[in-house]
Design a protein around this motif. Structure first.
Motif, PDB file in Angstrom:
ATOM      1  N   SER A 152       0.860  -1.181   0.000  1.00  0.00           N
ATOM      2  CA  SER A 152       0.000   0.000   0.000  1.00  0.00           C
ATOM      3  C   SER A 152       0.891   1.224   0.000  1.00  0.00           C
ATOM      4  CB  SER A 152      -0.941   0.017   1.201  1.00  0.00           C
ATOM      5  OG  SER A 152      -0.356   0.688   2.293  1.00  0.00           O
ATOM      6  N   SER A 153       0.279   2.384  -0.223  1.00  0.00           N
ATOM      7  CA  SER A 153       1.069   3.616  -0.319  1.00  0.00           C
ATOM      8  C   SER A 153       1.795   3.896   0.986  1.00  0.00           C
ATOM      9  CB  SER A 153       0.149   4.781  -0.670  1.00  0.00           C
ATOM     10  OG  SER A 153      -0.797   4.960   0.366  1.00  0.00           O
ATOM     11  N   LEU A 154       1.231   3.375   2.085  1.00  0.00           N
ATOM     12  CA  LEU A 154       1.771   3.750   3.384  1.00  0.00           C
ATOM     13  C   LEU A 154       2.973   2.910   3.785  1.00  0.00           C
ATOM     14  CD1 LEU A 154       0.731   5.942   5.265  1.00  0.00           C
ATOM     15  CD2 LEU A 154      -0.281   4.162   6.674  1.00  0.00           C
ATOM     16  N   SER A 155       2.971   1.664   3.359  1.00  0.00           N
ATOM     17  CA  SER A 155       4.058   0.794   3.803  1.00  0.00           C
ATOM     18  C   SER A 155       4.169  -0.393   2.871  1.00  0.00           C
ATOM     19  CB  SER A 155       3.786   0.304   5.226  1.00  0.00           C
ATOM     20  OG  SER A 155       2.521  -0.289   5.295  1.00  0.00           O
ATOM     21  N   ARG A 264     -13.354  -2.669   0.355  1.00  0.00           N
ATOM     22  CA  ARG A 264     -12.681  -1.556  -0.307  1.00  0.00           C
ATOM     23  C   ARG A 264     -13.149  -1.448  -1.755  1.00  0.00           C
ATOM     24  NH1 ARG A 264      -7.202   0.063  -1.989  1.00  0.00           N
ATOM     25  NH2 ARG A 264      -7.032   2.157  -1.144  1.00  0.00           N
ATOM     26  N   LEU A 412      -6.642  -3.230  12.176  1.00  0.00           N
ATOM     27  CA  LEU A 412      -5.683  -2.389  12.889  1.00  0.00           C
ATOM     28  C   LEU A 412      -4.532  -1.911  12.016  1.00  0.00           C
ATOM     29  CD1 LEU A 412      -5.452  -4.527  16.156  1.00  0.00           C
ATOM     30  CD2 LEU A 412      -6.638  -2.335  15.893  1.00  0.00           C
ATOM     31  N   ALA A 413      -4.003  -2.797  11.172  1.00  0.00           N
ATOM     32  CA  ALA A 413      -2.784  -2.455  10.447  1.00  0.00           C
ATOM     33  C   ALA A 413      -2.589  -3.376   9.252  1.00  0.00           C
ATOM     34  CB  ALA A 413      -1.581  -2.552  11.380  1.00  0.00           C
ATOM     35  N   LEU A 414      -1.719  -2.967   8.347  1.00  0.00           N
ATOM     36  CA  LEU A 414      -1.319  -3.820   7.229  1.00  0.00           C
ATOM     37  C   LEU A 414      -0.512  -4.990   7.808  1.00  0.00           C
ATOM     38  CD1 LEU A 414      -1.495  -3.633   4.048  1.00  0.00           C
ATOM     39  CD2 LEU A 414       0.875  -2.885   4.127  1.00  0.00           C
TER      40      LEU A 414
ATOM     41  N   VAL B 475      -0.620  -3.099  18.224  1.00  0.00           N
ATOM     42  CA  VAL B 475      -0.621  -3.497  16.809  1.00  0.00           C
ATOM     43  C   VAL B 475      -0.935  -2.289  15.925  1.00  0.00           C
ATOM     44  CG1 VAL B 475      -1.778  -4.904  15.054  1.00  0.00           C
ATOM     45  CG2 VAL B 475      -1.256  -5.896  17.297  1.00  0.00           C
ATOM     46  N   TRP B 476      -1.914  -1.521  16.334  1.00  0.00           N
ATOM     47  CA  TRP B 476      -2.350  -0.365  15.546  1.00  0.00           C
ATOM     48  C   TRP B 476      -1.248   0.707  15.462  1.00  0.00           C
ATOM     49  CZ3 TRP B 476      -3.215   4.713  17.484  1.00  0.00           C
ATOM     50  CH2 TRP B 476      -3.867   5.593  16.613  1.00  0.00           C
ATOM     51  N   ARG B 478       1.950   0.573  15.999  1.00  0.00           N
ATOM     52  CA  ARG B 478       3.248   0.165  15.460  1.00  0.00           C
ATOM     53  C   ARG B 478       3.422   0.619  14.020  1.00  0.00           C
ATOM     54  NH1 ARG B 478       3.198  -5.648  17.237  1.00  0.00           N
ATOM     55  NH2 ARG B 478       2.262  -6.047  15.217  1.00  0.00           N
ATOM     56  N   LYS B 479       2.317   0.604  13.266  1.00  0.00           N
ATOM     57  CA  LYS B 479       2.424   0.863  11.831  1.00  0.00           C
ATOM     58  C   LYS B 479       1.927   2.246  11.420  1.00  0.00           C
ATOM     59  CE  LYS B 479       3.430  -3.392   9.963  1.00  0.00           C
ATOM     60  NZ  LYS B 479       2.392  -4.386   9.649  1.00  0.00           N
ATOM     61  N   PRO B 481       1.888   6.143  10.719  1.00  0.00           N
ATOM     62  CA  PRO B 481       2.949   7.119  10.480  1.00  0.00           C
ATOM     63  C   PRO B 481       3.007   8.135  11.622  1.00  0.00           C
ATOM     64  CG  PRO B 481       1.084   7.460   8.968  1.00  0.00           C
ATOM     65  CD  PRO B 481       0.772   6.255   9.779  1.00  0.00           C
ATOM     66  N   PHE B 490      -8.054   7.038   9.153  1.00  0.00           N
ATOM     67  CA  PHE B 490      -7.587   5.943   8.304  1.00  0.00           C
ATOM     68  C   PHE B 490      -6.728   5.034   9.180  1.00  0.00           C
ATOM     69  CE2 PHE B 490      -3.107   7.064   8.009  1.00  0.00           C
ATOM     70  CZ  PHE B 490      -3.116   8.424   8.299  1.00  0.00           C
ATOM     71  N   CYS B 491      -6.324   3.889   8.613  1.00  0.00           N
ATOM     72  CA  CYS B 491      -5.313   3.082   9.294  1.00  0.00           C
ATOM     73  C   CYS B 491      -4.335   2.576   8.248  1.00  0.00           C
ATOM     74  CB  CYS B 491      -5.922   1.931  10.082  1.00  0.00           C
ATOM     75  SG  CYS B 491      -6.484   0.552   9.073  1.00  0.00           S
ATOM     76  N   SER B 492      -3.328   1.833   8.668  1.00  0.00           N
ATOM     77  CA  SER B 492      -2.266   1.464   7.737  1.00  0.00           C
ATOM     78  C   SER B 492      -2.680   0.341   6.790  1.00  0.00           C
ATOM     79  CB  SER B 492      -0.987   1.070   8.501  1.00  0.00           C
ATOM     80  OG  SER B 492      -1.188  -0.108   9.259  1.00  0.00           O
ATOM     81  N   MET B 493      -3.893  -0.230   6.966  1.00  0.00           N
ATOM     82  CA  MET B 493      -4.327  -1.278   6.033  1.00  0.00           C
ATOM     83  C   MET B 493      -4.512  -0.713   4.634  1.00  0.00           C
ATOM     84  SD  MET B 493      -6.973  -3.884   7.882  1.00  0.00           S
ATOM     85  CE  MET B 493      -6.742  -5.281   6.782  1.00  0.00           C
ATOM     86  N   CYS B 494      -5.271   0.360   4.523  1.00  0.00           N
ATOM     87  CA  CYS B 494      -5.517   0.965   3.210  1.00  0.00           C
ATOM     88  C   CYS B 494      -4.706   2.242   3.014  1.00  0.00           C
ATOM     89  CB  CYS B 494      -6.999   1.289   3.031  1.00  0.00           C
ATOM     90  SG  CYS B 494      -8.058  -0.160   3.054  1.00  0.00           S
ATOM     91  N   GLY B 495      -4.193   2.781   4.081  1.00  0.00           N
ATOM     92  CA  GLY B 495      -3.503   4.049   3.988  1.00  0.00           C
ATOM     93  C   GLY B 495      -4.502   5.198   3.926  1.00  0.00           C
ATOM     94  N   PRO B 496      -3.986   6.443   3.923  1.00  0.00           N
ATOM     95  CA  PRO B 496      -4.879   7.598   4.012  1.00  0.00           C
ATOM     96  C   PRO B 496      -5.642   7.892   2.724  1.00  0.00           C
ATOM     97  CG  PRO B 496      -2.583   8.303   3.893  1.00  0.00           C
ATOM     98  CD  PRO B 496      -2.572   6.801   3.962  1.00  0.00           C
TER      99      PRO B 496
END
Lengths: 515, 515
Positions: A152-155, A264, A412-414, B475-476, B478-479, B481, B490-496
């Motif tokens: 993803s764009s973020l990581s 999504r 929660l996170a990727l 968990v949330w 940690r990833k 930004p 938003f969260c790091s799953m899809c990004g902003p």
């Protein structure tokens, strides 16, 4: 693919399970199906379905695909199955599911052909992905597991995703979905994934379409969407998730929910529809999508844009309304000779799981069901691989053919690499539990071997027979006292003093002799 | 007990969920039932069942127990319930299960009395354990979870076990079994556990009896066993697992299995029986055991010494033969005014889970069922908290009243502190999923609040509402930004860039206004 014996070698301990690759030959030398062979210390050899893939000079399906035109009876597995043709892919799959070739097969190549011909099973195998090892998705066969990966764009970058692909294969992913978005070279990354993957690769083309529209839903035209689909089909993507069942009349139902749309892809479709005040373009142009899929034998995974995102939204008019739409689209796929399966669940309470499977079969004429979980409660973020494996094992037992894994990072996170591993092992065990409960032939072979290994204190055989040998070994060895021998007749749970398993030897000596 | 808000404070981050303790008053000031109050950022307050316990100058049940003699109608909750007495324990339990007192109660004190009076529910509350906060085990009430702790000769000491007790309570153990063996001061450790535990404490007395016999099965006499039971009853143990249903005629059936006997207590009983060529002493002297239990109001947890240790041994003559014996013993308990519940499962394939619950209810006249898992496959050591939670959620949905947790170390090692936490969270979510599926009143309150918090991007409320807030937060975070704000949308799953949850706001704006 790396050799398992090497790749699983623990750097810390030098321990590695004794697993080799063996091939079962089919009707010709061209059909050689690889299996993991679990070599036990008592000489037993347990064959086990493997997805790790085999390095080959020439891609496995190259010749098979080239020969297909000569049949003159169609291009897709479905068209050929309907025409009575048993493809090499079907024979390969029959051996894979049976663990053998010949009279003892639990599923003959003809069984596979019939299941494909009536749309109850799907072999996702794009003619531009010759590297793939054919597998089958269908209620009567073993339950499959999909792993999602994707930058993803973020990581997460290119190299990290390829690592995740290999990790997913190592831990048993039957198919892999590449959900990358927002990175520069999506096509390049996907090509690397396809060329390196023996497992079918799925995508959600609208993700890339939105990227091509630079994130602007209003610029996401049908032409752009269609071109994206075509480009991906040509690369070799084996199945597309398309959210064509999310029609405009369902949007008010989605709006009435606590959590609206959480898919999504569904959300992107809805966004485009709202911006342009238009019907779902994939619904309106569905015949064009079918045509592309037929051309390359891409399977359609009819996406549930309205899967419930919380327990309170489960089984509502939005979800079941979309499922009814999807059923009609599935019939159009079938008539056109395009393989399809149906996406489902999300968050569903346990008392509604059977209903979900029943309605899916009813609306979609028993096309295979492919579900995310379902998650059976909303309040365990960080543990949603478990909340969803609880639901997944149940819906698989009711007949769902493939489960999409959920990782511990869900909500929660990727996911990172460890999440991919834990998510997969969790789903493999859930799918396996369903295979046992469904009474699939041979489903218990490894379980029975494990029970015998436990009875004999063959600890290292227990690890070899595990879904995650290294992890089992590490948990066990961490607590064992020094100098207790290689395979002590106890473990740290009860200690050496009184072990029930040891008592069983006396029990058997006394009573089995009397009989 | 420490205050939750303080004890959960993360040393790394300073984050702590906003959870306070509130009391719901019953019919008098003496009955004050503590709840966790989850304080959300939008002003909502969610009451939640808590087992953490409250520090008190005088033990909660001291006066209640002293007053009991004055009723003149018996000593046990069962005797009193049969006599029509609503004890303070019953009222406490009714408030606990309902989350309120008064007209809105889902379960009135009279409902609780009735359930106890007919043997369908049990309140394990030894009159020598006044520190305990009463709880109820029964099909119609919320599903409970037991955590096993206990030192063994090989590892784990006194202090570590007390730490495990507090960890178990922090993560929601409804009852705790102390399975310590092979250490010097078993009585001292158990006393410390009892005095510090607001949760009922269970034991398997034959473990200590074998220790007193210095590990020699041939020296384990009835007098020694009985004295151990009596000593433990006087200390305040709330329930005893006694393997009295494992009769000599069943041993040949056990010997015929792949894995024989895997229950440690069952194995000890069998060992004594074999050495002395005698019938099960707990079976032969069952009336004496009943008498001790009646004297102290100890509940009997009728143990399944023959629970299957692998899928292949499930549901055989050994298991069901013992269950039939246990049913008869349960009837004797009931007639004598002694509360009892029934232990079950182990390794059981999913297609046999419903049958296990059905037969248990049939043989045991609906006395509460208390099961280990069941584990639905044998081949996932290191992940058996999951294989067993999959089975546990299902059997709880069918009616099992309490689940005995299984930790990730099962089959491999003695659990450590992290195992206790992970095992408990896993079982709490499985039990909760069953409460939802059973349609228990109020079961969904936290789930609904979680869904609303997700819709609003109230991340910290999501953590507060979680079974494991610290873990979800870690968990949330940690990833995420740096510099993304306290509660980013938003969260790091899809990004902003594209977030489905954000789209829902537009969806609702458009369609909910039109209605």
């Amino acid at each position: 693919m790396t050799d398992n014996t090497v790749s699983q070698n623990s750097k810390k301990t030098g321990y590695a399970p004794d697993i080799s690759t063996v091939f079962v030959r089919g009707s010709s030398d061209e059909i050689q199906v690889p299996f993991d062979c679990l070599n036990l210390s008592n000489g037993e050899k347990i064959l086990s379905y493997t997805v790790k893939g085999v390095k080959r000079e020439v891609p496995l399906r190259k010749k098979w695909i080239e020969a297909r035109a000569s049949y003159g009876k169609g291009r897709t597995q479905l068209e050929l199955a309907k025409a009575g043709v048993i493809t090499p892919e079907m024979e390969f799959v029959a051996i894979r599911e049976s663990g053998c070739y010949g009279d003892d097969m639990a599923f003959t190549p003809e069984d596979v052909r019939k299941a494909v011909a009536c749309g109850h099973a799907v072999i996702p195998a794009n003619i531009c992905h010759p590297e793939s090892e054919p597998m089958i998705i269908g209620k009567q066969f073993s339950v499959k597991v999909n792993a999602n990966i994707g930058a993803s764009s973020l990581s997460s970058g290119y190299a990290e995703e390829l690592k995740k692909l290999h990790l997913a294969l190592k831990h048993g992913a039957d198919t892999v979905m590449d959900l990358s978005t927002g990175i520069k070279d999506l096509m390049g990354l996907r090509n690397a994934i396809l060329r390196g993957s023996p497992a079918p690769i799925g995508t959600v083309p609208v993700y890339e379409a939105l990227d091509r529209a630079e994130g602007k839903a209003s610029d996401l035209t049908w032409d752009l969407f269609k071109q994206t689909v075509l480009d991906q089909a040509r690369q070799g993507v084996d199945y597309f998730t398309i959210h064509a069942g999310l029609t405009a009349d369902l949007l008010p139902h989605a709006a009435a929910r606590t959590l609206g749309i959480v898919s999504r892809g569904g959300s992107i479709m809805a966004s485009v529809m709202m911006r342009n005040n238009a019907e779902n373009m994939a619904y309106e142009h569905f015949d064009e999508l079918i045509e592309i899929c037929r051309e390359y034998d891409v399977a359609l995974s009819l996406g549930d844009g309205l899967r419930p995102g919380c327990i309170d939204d489960a089984c509502d008019d939005a979800q079941y309304g979309e499922l009814r739409n999807i059923g009609k689209l599935a019939a159009r796929c079938f008539d056109a000779g395009v393989q399809c399966f149906i996406e489902g669940p999300g968050h569903v309470p346990m008392d509604k799981i059977e209903e979900n499977q029943r309605l899916q079969e009813q609306y979609c004429n028993k096309a295979p069901f492919y579900t995310l979980g379902p998650l059976v409660t909303d309040i365990a973020p960080g543990y949603d691989h478990i909340t969803s494996a609880i639901g997944g094992a149940q819906i698989a037992n009711f007949g769902t053919a493939m489960l999409c894994y959920v990782t511990p990072s869900e909500h929660l996170a990727l996911p990172d690499e460890d999440d991919v591993k834990v998510g997969l092992v969790t789903y493999k065990l859930a799918a396996h539990a369903a295979d046992i409960a469904k009474g699939l032939p041979n489903a218990r072979i490894r379980d029975s071997a494990m029970a015998r290994a436990r009875a004999d204190f063959r600890w290292f055989d227990q690890f070899t027979l595990s879904f995650d040998p290294m992890h089992a070994y590490e948990v066990w060895s961490r607590k064992m006292p020094e100098n207790c021998g290689h395979e002590p007749a106890f473990c740290s749970m009860c200690g050496p003093r009184f072990c029930p398993i040891r008592l069983n030897r006396a029990l058997q000596k006394k009573y089995l002799k009397q009989e």
